[in-house]
Design a protein around this motif. Sequence first.
Motif, mmCIF file in Angstrom:
data_model
loop_
_atom_site.group_PDB
_atom_site.id
_atom_site.type_symbol
_atom_site.label_atom_id
_atom_site.label_comp_id
_atom_site.label_asym_id
_atom_site.label_seq_id
_atom_site.Cartn_x
_atom_site.Cartn_y
_atom_site.Cartn_z
ATOM 1 N N TYR A 242 34.360 45.227 40.878
ATOM 2 C CA TYR A 242 35.108 46.236 39.964
ATOM 3 C C TYR A 242 36.651 46.112 40.261
ATOM 4 O O TYR A 242 37.403 46.001 39.284
ATOM 5 C CB TYR A 242 34.620 47.528 40.590
ATOM 6 N N ALA A 243 37.220 46.145 41.623
ATOM 7 C CA ALA A 243 38.485 45.813 41.753
ATOM 8 C C ALA A 243 39.311 44.722 41.075
ATOM 9 O O ALA A 243 40.139 44.720 40.612
ATOM 10 C CB ALA A 243 38.577 45.757 43.264
ATOM 11 N N PRO A 248 45.519 42.681 37.402
ATOM 12 C CA PRO A 248 46.041 41.580 36.454
ATOM 13 C C PRO A 248 45.666 40.312 37.008
ATOM 14 O O PRO A 248 45.347 39.941 38.175
ATOM 15 C CB PRO A 248 47.504 41.987 36.667
ATOM 16 N N ALA A 249 45.834 39.221 35.935
ATOM 17 C CA ALA A 249 45.451 37.936 36.231
ATOM 18 C C ALA A 249 46.026 37.370 37.441
ATOM 19 O O ALA A 249 45.264 36.738 38.353
ATOM 20 C CB ALA A 249 45.845 37.089 34.984
ATOM 21 N N SER A 250 47.342 37.832 37.835
ATOM 22 C CA SER A 250 47.928 37.141 38.768
ATOM 23 C C SER A 250 47.294 37.834 40.159
ATOM 24 O O SER A 250 47.424 36.765 41.235
ATOM 25 C CB SER A 250 49.431 37.547 38.843
ATOM 26 N N LYS A 253 44.320 36.128 40.859
ATOM 27 C CA LYS A 253 44.164 34.673 41.375
ATOM 28 C C LYS A 253 44.415 34.712 42.714
ATOM 29 O O LYS A 253 44.226 33.952 43.487
ATOM 30 C CB LYS A 253 45.314 34.146 40.505
ATOM 31 N N MET A 254 45.412 35.616 43.441
ATOM 32 C CA MET A 254 45.718 35.644 44.620
ATOM 33 C C MET A 254 44.609 36.025 45.518
ATOM 34 O O MET A 254 44.355 35.371 46.577
ATOM 35 C CB MET A 254 46.712 36.826 44.833
ATOM 36 N N ILE A 255 43.744 37.149 44.965
ATOM 37 C CA ILE A 255 42.442 37.623 45.823
ATOM 38 C C ILE A 255 41.563 36.321 45.791
ATOM 39 O O ILE A 255 40.906 35.979 46.839
ATOM 40 C CB ILE A 255 41.821 38.717 45.190
ATOM 41 N N ARG A 256 41.447 35.570 44.741
ATOM 42 C CA ARG A 256 40.547 34.503 44.661
ATOM 43 C C ARG A 256 40.885 33.394 45.613
ATOM 44 O O ARG A 256 39.934 32.581 46.210
ATOM 45 C CB ARG A 256 40.358 33.964 42.959
ATOM 46 N N LYS A 279 42.423 49.601 44.156
ATOM 47 C CA LYS A 279 41.891 49.413 42.905
ATOM 48 C C LYS A 279 40.735 50.494 42.514
ATOM 49 O O LYS A 279 39.935 50.312 41.608
ATOM 50 C CB LYS A 279 41.428 48.144 42.475
ATOM 51 N N GLY A 280 40.129 51.122 43.491
ATOM 52 C CA GLY A 280 39.005 52.104 43.318
ATOM 53 C C GLY A 280 37.708 51.743 43.232
ATOM 54 O O GLY A 280 36.910 52.204 42.909
ATOM 55 N N GLY A 281 37.636 50.478 43.976
ATOM 56 C CA GLY A 281 36.404 49.727 44.090
ATOM 57 C C GLY A 281 35.478 50.542 44.831
ATOM 58 O O GLY A 281 34.001 50.591 44.591
ATOM 59 N N LEU A 282 35.831 51.334 45.889
ATOM 60 C CA LEU A 282 34.993 52.052 46.689
ATOM 61 C C LEU A 282 34.247 53.335 45.931
ATOM 62 O O LEU A 282 33.161 53.641 45.915
ATOM 63 C CB LEU A 282 35.805 52.619 47.881
#
Length: 324
Positions: A242-243, A248-250, A253-256, A279-282
């Motif tokens: 979800y996060a 945004p794409a940038s 990319k950093m997390i990946r 990002k509200g994933g939890l």
Amino acid sequence: MNIKDVTASVADEIELFQQKYKAVLHSSNTLVDKVTRYVLRQQGKQIRPALVLLSAKICGGVTEVTYRAAIMVELLHSATLIHDDVVDGAEMRRGLASINALWKNKISVLIGDYLLSKGLLYSLDHKDYASLHTVSDAVRRMSEGEILQIQKTRSLDISEEDYISVISDKTASLIASSCAMGAASATDDDTMIAGMKRYGEYLGLAFQIRDDLLDYTGDSKKTGKQMGIDIKDKKITLPLIYALRQAPASEQKMIRSILKSSKKRAVKSDEVIDFVTRKGGLEYAAEIAEGFAAQAVASITPFPECGAKTSLLHLVDFVMKRQH
């Protein structure tokens, strides 16, 4: 409320199940017997056999077929956990050294195979063909779910739909099968059997999402596993899916790039946890789990009121509030 309080309506039946299970595990081979006695020490909450017993009780009553189904489920579940620990290289299981840590991989794989074959033969000896079919299908689904997860993890490309498919196969399938087998041991009513199977499927989905959330929020002293261990193992679960979708794409990319590198994952898992939280994933994952829990409750609403139904409803609560 602990698991014993939740399953109090089948406390006597669980005690009898444990006696029967211990007898089935016994082997004349001294090493096999030593390892299987250690397997008994590692027993967890035994939710799956408890579900077999509760599902039978709500559908009419516990029979000898019910006990055999509960034993088969626990044998196959224990076998898959032993094999999982070998695959994951895990050194601990429920606060104790894993089988592979003590007896190495070869013995572990063989003990897992022994438990699997014991479960299959036990069913065949008693001609429990329906239970055997149900549980064999669950094991097939569990294997396929694990393989799909590995496949998707390698490419770092897992959608929410893929994730639900993985946890449905990996976790919910055996829980749903436990409920269906318990119900079928007590009644021929297809509507009741299907209702219990649905309850198990939704409970299993809620259970796994809650488990995945604990990787971000859990107390390692309670969970027995370090926070962020899923990230270090490159497991992409719903909060992270979800996060990433919100970023945004940038930033994606950093997390990946952290996830792709084992070195970065080892030192930057806190960054990923922070990203998922921001990002509200939890909250999103918790909301989806709540939805599945509500569907589990709805699946057994038509059933008659009784102690077993109360236990099954409490079990949904227990799963949703668990901290380990």
